[in-house]
Design an enzyme around this catalytic site. Structure first.
Site, PDB file in Angstrom:
ATOM      1  CG  ASP A  65     -22.189  17.482   7.585  1.00 18.27           C
ATOM      2  OD1 ASP A  65     -21.783  16.309   7.593  1.00 18.27           O
ATOM      3  OD2 ASP A  65     -22.648  18.045   8.591  1.00 18.27           O
TER       4      ASP A  65
ATOM      5  NE  ARG B 225     -17.737   2.479  15.189  1.00 18.27           N
ATOM      6  CZ  ARG B 225     -18.144   2.884  16.390  1.00 18.27           C
ATOM      7  NH1 ARG B 225     -18.231   2.032  17.376  1.00 18.27           N
ATOM      8  NH2 ARG B 225     -18.447   4.154  16.604  1.00 18.27           N
ATOM      9  CE  LYS B 226     -13.414   6.460  11.080  1.00 23.27           C
ATOM     10  NZ  LYS B 226     -12.671   7.689  10.901  1.00 23.27           N
TER      11      LYS B 226
END
Lengths: 250, 250
Positions: free
Chosen positions: A157, A202-203
Site C-alpha cells: 500500500d 482519476r484512477k
C-alpha cells in the site's frame, strides 16, 4: 523561501489549487521545523550487509547524493520518509487532540531500529517505476518465522501509493488485490517492484511484485488502484511531503 | 493432561497427523509456560466506552465466561489473542536465533495500551461468522487523522485467517482483495464482519466488511481466500493456539 515553495505548490502536479487552500497551507508552513524532521530511510546499524549493498547500488544512480545533497546525474531519486504528518488536519478528522498530538505514520511508528519496517524507496520518473528495499523486523511476525500478511500489505500500500502520488498527484488507495505466493522469512531483505500499468481518468493502476533480492523468487504479486482525491487534507498531505523534501534539500 | 491434548491434536480438525509430527509437537509442548501467556483481547483502560459496550454485548452471549471460565450458554465464543507464537520453529525458518527469540505477533507487538491494534474477536460456529471489534490507535496513521490502509489490511487478514482456521483447519491467506470505500478515523471503533462464502477443496473463501458500530457506514469491503497447507509449521501454529487455549481454560 517558504513563499517560493508555496508558490510552487500552487501549481502542484499541474493542478491549480485555490487561494483558500494556499492560505491554509502557508499558515501551516509556520509550524514546520525542518530540524525535527528525520529521514528514516537512511542506513542505520540494523541494516544487514545485503540491505546496505542494494541501497548503495541504487543510491549511486540517484540524481542527488542523499548524504551531501550534491547534484549528480542518474535515473533514480531516493524518497525520504518521515514518521509523522505535519499537524495541519483539524476539524473533526481526529477523534481527539490527544490522538492528533501523538499520531505517527504506521510504518515509522516504532522507534527501535530494525524492529519493524526498515525500508527505503527509489523512484524512476522516466520509467514510471518505484522500487523499495524492505527488511522486515522481528515485530512483524505472522506465521512463525515469517512476515505477517498485513505487514506485506502495508508495504505494498505504501509503495504503490507513493508511486501513484508521484505520477498522478495526491491519491488514496481504492483497491488492493494481493496474491501471497510464498511466505517471506523474518529478517530477510526483499525488493518491492512497482510499475505504472495505466492511468484512466482519476484512477492510477499500479502493478506490484515482491521478490528476493536476486529476483529468482516471487513472494507476492499485487495490483493497486489509487484515485486522485480533490479533498483538502489529502492535497495538503502530499504537498507537505514535497515541501519537507524541498526544505531538507536546501 | 498434556498427553491428552496431544492425542486430541492427533485428530485435529479431522486430519490425521503423522506420528513424526506428533513427536515434535509433544517435544515442543515442554516449552509452554501457560502463566506467561497474556490474553491481549481483554478490556483495558485504553478502550473507549463504545468499545467496552460492544465487548460486553457479545461477551454476554458467549458459551464461556471469559473472566471466570464458567460455562454459560450462547452462540458466540470469545477468541483469545497472544503476542507470540511458541518458539518451536527451527531449521531455517528464522534468519537468526536473535530474531527468533525476539519475534512477536505483528498485531500485538507494541506494549503500550491503545497505541496500535486494540481488538477482540468473537466466533459463531453455527452461523460460520466472526466479528471483531477494532479500535485503531494513534500509531496506525496513514492519511492525517485516518488509519493506514495497511493497518486495515492487517486486521482483515487476521480476522479472515482466524475464521478460515476455525472452519477449515490450519490455513494461510492466498489472496486478499480489498476495496477501500471510506477512510477510518483514528481512535474510532469499527466492527469487522467476516462470513464464510464457500469452501472448495483446500480453499476457504471469506467475505469481509468493515463498518461503523451502528453499521450505517461501510468503510471497507474485502474478500479473502485461505488455503489449507499441509506444512509442518503451519499445522503446529494453529494446533498450538488451540493448545494454549485449552491449557488456559483448564
Amino acid at each position: 523561501m517558504l513563499a517560493h515553495i508555496a508558490r510552487r505548490i500552487g501549481h502542484f502536479h499541474g493542478h491549480q489549487i485555490s487561494s483558500a487552500i494556499l492560505r491554509r497551507m502557508r499558515a501551516s508552513l509556520k509550524t514546520i521545523n525542518p530540524i525535527s524532521l528525520q529521514d528514516f530511510s537512511q542506513p542505520n546499524p540494523s541494516w544487514s550487509p545485503e540491505m546496505r549493498k542494494f541501497y548503495d547500488h541504487y543510491n549511486a544512480q540517484c540524481d542527488t547524493d542523499t548524504e551531501t545533497y550534491e547534484n549528480k546525474t542518474g535515473p533514480w531519486r531516493k524518497l525520504p520518509s518521515y514518521n509523522r504528518s505535519i499537524k495541519h488536519a483539524t476539524g473533526g478528522i481526529y477523534i481527539s487532540k490527544l490522538i492528533q498530538a501523538k499520531a505517527r505514520l504506521f510504518t515509522r511508528s516504532v522507534n527501535e531500529q530494525g524492529a519493524t519496517f526498515e525500508y527505503v524507496a527509489f523512484f524512476n520518473k522516466e520509467e514510471k517505476i518505484c522500487i523499495c528495499l524492505f527488511q522486515p523486523g522481528h515485530l512483524l511476525e505472522g506465521a512463525p518465522g515469517h512476515v505477517h500478511g498485513g505487514a506485506i500489505a502495508t508495504m505494498i500500500d505504501t509503495v504503490t501509493g507513493t508511486l501513484a502520488g508521484y505520477l498522478s498527484g495526491p491519491s488514496v488507495t481504492a483497491n488492493l488485490n494481493i496474491n501471497y505466493r510464498s511466505p517471506v522469512p523474518l529478517g530477510s531483505v526483499v525488493i518491492i517492484h512497482c510499475a505504472l500499468d495505466r492511468i484512466e481518468g482519476r484512477k492510477t493502476f499500479i502493478t506490484c511484485k515482491v521478490t528476493s533480492t536476486d529476483e529468482s523468487k516471487v513472494y507476492t504479486e499485487a495490483t493497486a488502484d489509487a484515485s486522485i482525491r480533490y479533498v483538502l487534507y489529502y492535497k495538503i498531505t502530499v504537498a507537505h511531503s514535497h515541501l519537507i523534501s524541498a526544505i531538507q534539500s536546501k
